[in-house]
Design a protein around this motif. Structure first.
Motif, PDB file in Angstrom:
ATOM      1  N   ALA A  62      40.758  30.339  56.212  1.00  0.00           N
ATOM      2  CA  ALA A  62      40.995  31.419  55.258  1.00  0.00           C
ATOM      3  C   ALA A  62      42.506  31.565  55.174  1.00  0.00           C
ATOM      4  CB  ALA A  62      40.339  32.707  55.718  1.00  0.00           C
ATOM      5  N   ASP A  74      44.409  33.477  53.146  1.00  0.00           N
ATOM      6  CA  ASP A  74      44.734  34.898  53.085  1.00  0.00           C
ATOM      7  C   ASP A  74      43.489  35.607  52.566  1.00  0.00           C
ATOM      8  OD1 ASP A  74      44.758  34.415  50.304  1.00  0.00           O
ATOM      9  OD2 ASP A  74      46.940  34.323  50.208  1.00  0.00           O
ATOM     10  N   GLU A  75      43.624  36.844  52.116  1.00  0.00           N
ATOM     11  CA  GLU A  75      42.440  37.573  51.634  1.00  0.00           C
ATOM     12  C   GLU A  75      41.943  37.023  50.306  1.00  0.00           C
ATOM     13  OE1 GLU A  75      46.044  39.361  50.001  1.00  0.00           O
ATOM     14  OE2 GLU A  75      45.470  39.071  52.073  1.00  0.00           O
ATOM     15  N   ARG A  76      42.721  36.165  49.671  1.00  0.00           N
ATOM     16  CA  ARG A  76      42.352  35.635  48.367  1.00  0.00           C
ATOM     17  C   ARG A  76      41.836  34.192  48.424  1.00  0.00           C
ATOM     18  NH1 ARG A  76      44.398  37.512  43.199  1.00  0.00           N
ATOM     19  NH2 ARG A  76      43.257  36.262  41.706  1.00  0.00           N
ATOM     20  N   ARG A 106      32.909  43.134  44.019  1.00  0.00           N
ATOM     21  CA  ARG A 106      33.108  41.765  44.482  1.00  0.00           C
ATOM     22  C   ARG A 106      31.774  41.167  44.890  1.00  0.00           C
ATOM     23  NH1 ARG A 106      37.746  41.329  48.748  1.00  0.00           N
ATOM     24  NH2 ARG A 106      37.636  39.162  48.156  1.00  0.00           N
ATOM     25  N   SER A 166      29.897  38.125  47.245  1.00  0.00           N
ATOM     26  CA  SER A 166      30.183  37.340  48.448  1.00  0.00           C
ATOM     27  C   SER A 166      30.023  35.857  48.132  1.00  0.00           C
ATOM     28  CB  SER A 166      29.252  37.753  49.586  1.00  0.00           C
ATOM     29  OG  SER A 166      27.924  37.440  49.253  1.00  0.00           O
TER      30      SER A 166
END
Length: 172
Positions: A63, A65-67, A102, A104
């Motif tokens: 991952a 970052d959060e994006r 959002r 998942s």
């Protein structure tokens, strides 16, 4: 609703040489950022290769970052497929409203993409005018991010796969 979308697809040769890299909107000008991410995934492939059998969906590699999140698939020939997903993606219109819920992303949502990429790559290998061994001799770092595969049918298929993919809808 906000849907994840593919930001980058990378095909990396068995000698860690880039064979093809496709970037998707809005990341068309982000060559250096994705080159770095693809390079960092190669170490993870090496670690996981020792822990798993060949021809594996390696799932989430990292991952970023959060994006952004990178997912990988290793073929029996040592060719690596990397899909970098923009988890925030783009808002989807539902009726007259744009919602910000959002969805998942399940790793199973990407298996179909990896299989489609593998099918496209196998079809490329069946082309008598394509020689995969010539790309091994011209090893360049992934940071070069230039496609060594010039077959327009393969390039178009990778682009189609990236442009049309959508995960199954499962709200958070």
């Amino acid at each position: 609703m906000v849907m994840p979308k593919i930001a980058c697809i990378g095909i990396i040769g068995k000698a860690d040489n880039p064979l093809h890299v496709s970037l998707f909107p809005p990341y068309l000008e982000s060559t250096i950022e994705f080159s770095f991410i693809l390079n960092s995934c190669l170490d993870i492939f090496e670690i996981r290769r020792k822990q798993t059998s060949i021809d594996q969906d390696l799932g989430l590699l990292q991952a970023v970052d959060e994006r952004l999140a990178a997912y990988g698939w290793l073929t029996t020939t040592g060719v690596k497929f990397v899909i970098i997903v923009d988890l925030i993606g783009q808002p989807i219109n539902i009726g007259d409203a744009i919602t910000s819920t959002r969805t998942s992303l399940r790793e199973a949502d990407l298996k179909a993409v990896f299989r489609a990429l593998q099918t496209a790559y196998v079809q490329l290998l069946q082309n008598p005018f394509y020689s995969p061994d010539e790309h091994v001799a011209a090893i360049k770092p992934v940071s070069a991010c230039n496609s060594q595969i010039a077959d327009q049918r393969f390039i178009n298929e990778v682009k189609r796969i990236g442009d049309t993919w959508a995960p199954s809808v499962v709200p958070f």
